[in-house]
Design a protein around this motif. Sequence first.
Motif, mmCIF file in Angstrom:
data_model
loop_
_atom_site.group_PDB
_atom_site.id
_atom_site.type_symbol
_atom_site.label_atom_id
_atom_site.label_comp_id
_atom_site.label_asym_id
_atom_site.label_seq_id
_atom_site.Cartn_x
_atom_site.Cartn_y
_atom_site.Cartn_z
ATOM 1 N N GLU A 184 22.336 13.871 7.454
ATOM 2 C CA GLU A 184 22.551 12.743 6.558
ATOM 3 C C GLU A 184 21.387 11.760 6.556
ATOM 4 N N ASP A 185 20.595 11.743 7.625
ATOM 5 C CA ASP A 185 19.503 10.775 7.677
ATOM 6 C C ASP A 185 18.210 11.294 7.059
ATOM 7 N N ASP A 186 18.158 12.555 6.640
ATOM 8 C CA ASP A 186 16.972 13.104 5.982
ATOM 9 C C ASP A 186 16.911 12.625 4.535
ATOM 10 N N PRO A 187 15.809 11.961 4.147
ATOM 11 C CA PRO A 187 15.714 11.506 2.754
ATOM 12 C C PRO A 187 15.448 12.680 1.823
ATOM 13 N N GLU A 188 15.897 12.540 0.611
ATOM 14 C CA GLU A 188 15.592 13.527 -0.417
ATOM 15 C C GLU A 188 14.111 13.392 -0.762
ATOM 16 N N PRO A 189 13.459 14.465 -1.182
ATOM 17 C CA PRO A 189 12.021 14.372 -1.477
ATOM 18 C C PRO A 189 11.669 13.329 -2.528
ATOM 19 N N GLU A 190 12.540 13.104 -3.497
ATOM 20 C CA GLU A 190 12.204 12.152 -4.550
ATOM 21 C C GLU A 190 12.521 10.709 -4.177
ATOM 22 N N GLU A 191 13.153 10.476 -3.025
ATOM 23 C CA GLU A 191 13.453 9.115 -2.605
ATOM 24 C C GLU A 191 12.178 8.415 -2.166
ATOM 25 N N ARG A 192 12.028 7.167 -2.605
ATOM 26 C CA ARG A 192 10.891 6.380 -2.152
ATOM 27 C C ARG A 192 11.222 5.788 -0.796
ATOM 28 N N VAL A 193 10.342 5.996 0.158
ATOM 29 C CA VAL A 193 10.512 5.445 1.488
ATOM 30 C C VAL A 193 9.555 4.268 1.612
ATOM 31 N N PRO A 194 10.024 3.104 2.073
ATOM 32 C CA PRO A 194 9.119 1.957 2.186
ATOM 33 C C PRO A 194 7.894 2.300 3.032
ATOM 34 N N ALA A 195 6.742 1.864 2.558
ATOM 35 C CA ALA A 195 5.495 2.164 3.245
ATOM 36 C C ALA A 195 5.229 1.202 4.400
ATOM 37 N N GLY A 196 5.974 0.115 4.500
ATOM 38 C CA GLY A 196 5.711 -0.881 5.523
ATOM 39 C C GLY A 196 4.624 -1.834 5.063
ATOM 40 N N PRO A 197 4.191 -2.730 5.952
ATOM 41 C CA PRO A 197 3.128 -3.666 5.577
ATOM 42 C C PRO A 197 1.865 -2.904 5.193
ATOM 43 N N LEU A 198 1.270 -3.294 4.072
ATOM 44 C CA LEU A 198 0.096 -2.605 3.557
ATOM 45 C C LEU A 198 -1.127 -3.512 3.608
ATOM 46 N N TYR A 199 -2.288 -2.906 3.700
ATOM 47 C CA TYR A 199 -3.559 -3.597 3.571
ATOM 48 C C TYR A 199 -3.927 -3.505 2.094
ATOM 49 N N VAL A 200 -3.890 -4.638 1.411
ATOM 50 C CA VAL A 200 -4.057 -4.668 -0.042
ATOM 51 C C VAL A 200 -5.425 -5.265 -0.383
ATOM 52 N N PRO A 201 -6.254 -4.516 -1.146
ATOM 53 C CA PRO A 201 -7.577 -5.034 -1.502
ATOM 54 C C PRO A 201 -7.486 -6.255 -2.402
ATOM 55 N N VAL A 202 -8.360 -7.217 -2.145
ATOM 56 C CA VAL A 202 -8.430 -8.436 -2.953
ATOM 57 C C VAL A 202 -9.870 -8.646 -3.395
ATOM 58 N N LEU A 203 -10.030 -9.452 -4.432
ATOM 59 C CA LEU A 203 -11.365 -9.771 -4.930
ATOM 60 C C LEU A 203 -12.031 -10.780 -3.999
ATOM 61 N N PRO A 204 -13.258 -10.523 -3.611
ATOM 62 C CA PRO A 204 -13.962 -11.436 -2.704
ATOM 63 C C PRO A 204 -14.561 -12.627 -3.446
ATOM 64 N N GLY A 205 -14.880 -13.661 -2.682
ATOM 65 C CA GLY A 205 -15.629 -14.784 -3.226
ATOM 66 C C GLY A 205 -14.847 -15.708 -4.134
ATOM 67 N N ARG A 206 -13.564 -15.746 -4.003
ATOM 68 C CA ARG A 206 -12.737 -16.635 -4.836
ATOM 69 C C ARG A 206 -12.120 -17.719 -3.955
ATOM 70 N N ALA A 207 -11.814 -18.852 -4.560
ATOM 71 C CA ALA A 207 -11.144 -19.919 -3.828
ATOM 72 C C ALA A 207 -9.708 -19.526 -3.501
ATOM 73 N N GLU A 208 -9.101 -18.720 -4.387
ATOM 74 C CA GLU A 208 -7.744 -18.246 -4.165
ATOM 75 C C GLU A 208 -7.784 -16.725 -3.939
ATOM 76 N N VAL A 209 -6.705 -16.178 -3.426
ATOM 77 C CA VAL A 209 -6.624 -14.740 -3.193
ATOM 78 C C VAL A 209 -6.175 -14.060 -4.483
ATOM 79 N N VAL A 210 -6.938 -13.050 -4.920
ATOM 80 C CA VAL A 210 -6.627 -12.312 -6.139
ATOM 81 C C VAL A 210 -6.507 -10.837 -5.778
ATOM 82 N N VAL A 211 -5.306 -10.291 -5.924
ATOM 83 C CA VAL A 211 -5.048 -8.890 -5.614
ATOM 84 C C VAL A 211 -5.702 -8.006 -6.666
ATOM 85 N N ARG A 212 -6.336 -6.914 -6.226
ATOM 86 C CA ARG A 212 -6.994 -5.986 -7.155
ATOM 87 C C ARG A 212 -6.015 -4.939 -7.652
ATOM 88 N N LEU A 213 -6.143 -4.588 -8.915
ATOM 89 C CA LEU A 213 -5.440 -3.452 -9.501
ATOM 90 C C LEU A 213 -6.482 -2.415 -9.868
#
Length: 123
Positions: free
Chosen positions: A7-36
């Motif tokens: 019962e604890d095995d996830p189905e292959p199509e289930e999204r499992v949380p990735a946990g805290p991620l290291y997210v790239p941001v644009l450098p050199g800005r006064a505020e933090v801007v997440v990159r897409l």
Amino acid sequence: MCLFQYEDDPEPEERVPAGPLYVPVLPGRAEVVVRLFRTPLGARTAVGFTSAERLAATLGAGHSWIRLSESALRTMAEPVGASLLTVDPTLTAPAVSGTAAGTAAGTATTPVPQAPETVARTA
């Protein structure tokens, strides 16, 4: 015949949380801007890495990042049309030769994902 249920095995199509991620941001800005970025087919995607080392291996050493949960990153990216989240992407394009890229002969440049776009700003 004995059938076991896991019962604890996830189905292959289930999204499992990735946990805290290291997210790239644009450098050199006064505020933090997440990159897409864009997928090879052109769809917008938010990007997160499971370690700072993986981020540096893909985007280069010294690239700016912040830590965000998967749900926070999705919440920030969806309003600007990035409904996809790519975790630990790798670049698959070959390096461009130095002469074709207009750099010194014998050097190569590593391609990076398409131009970043602003997702959200925080003070």
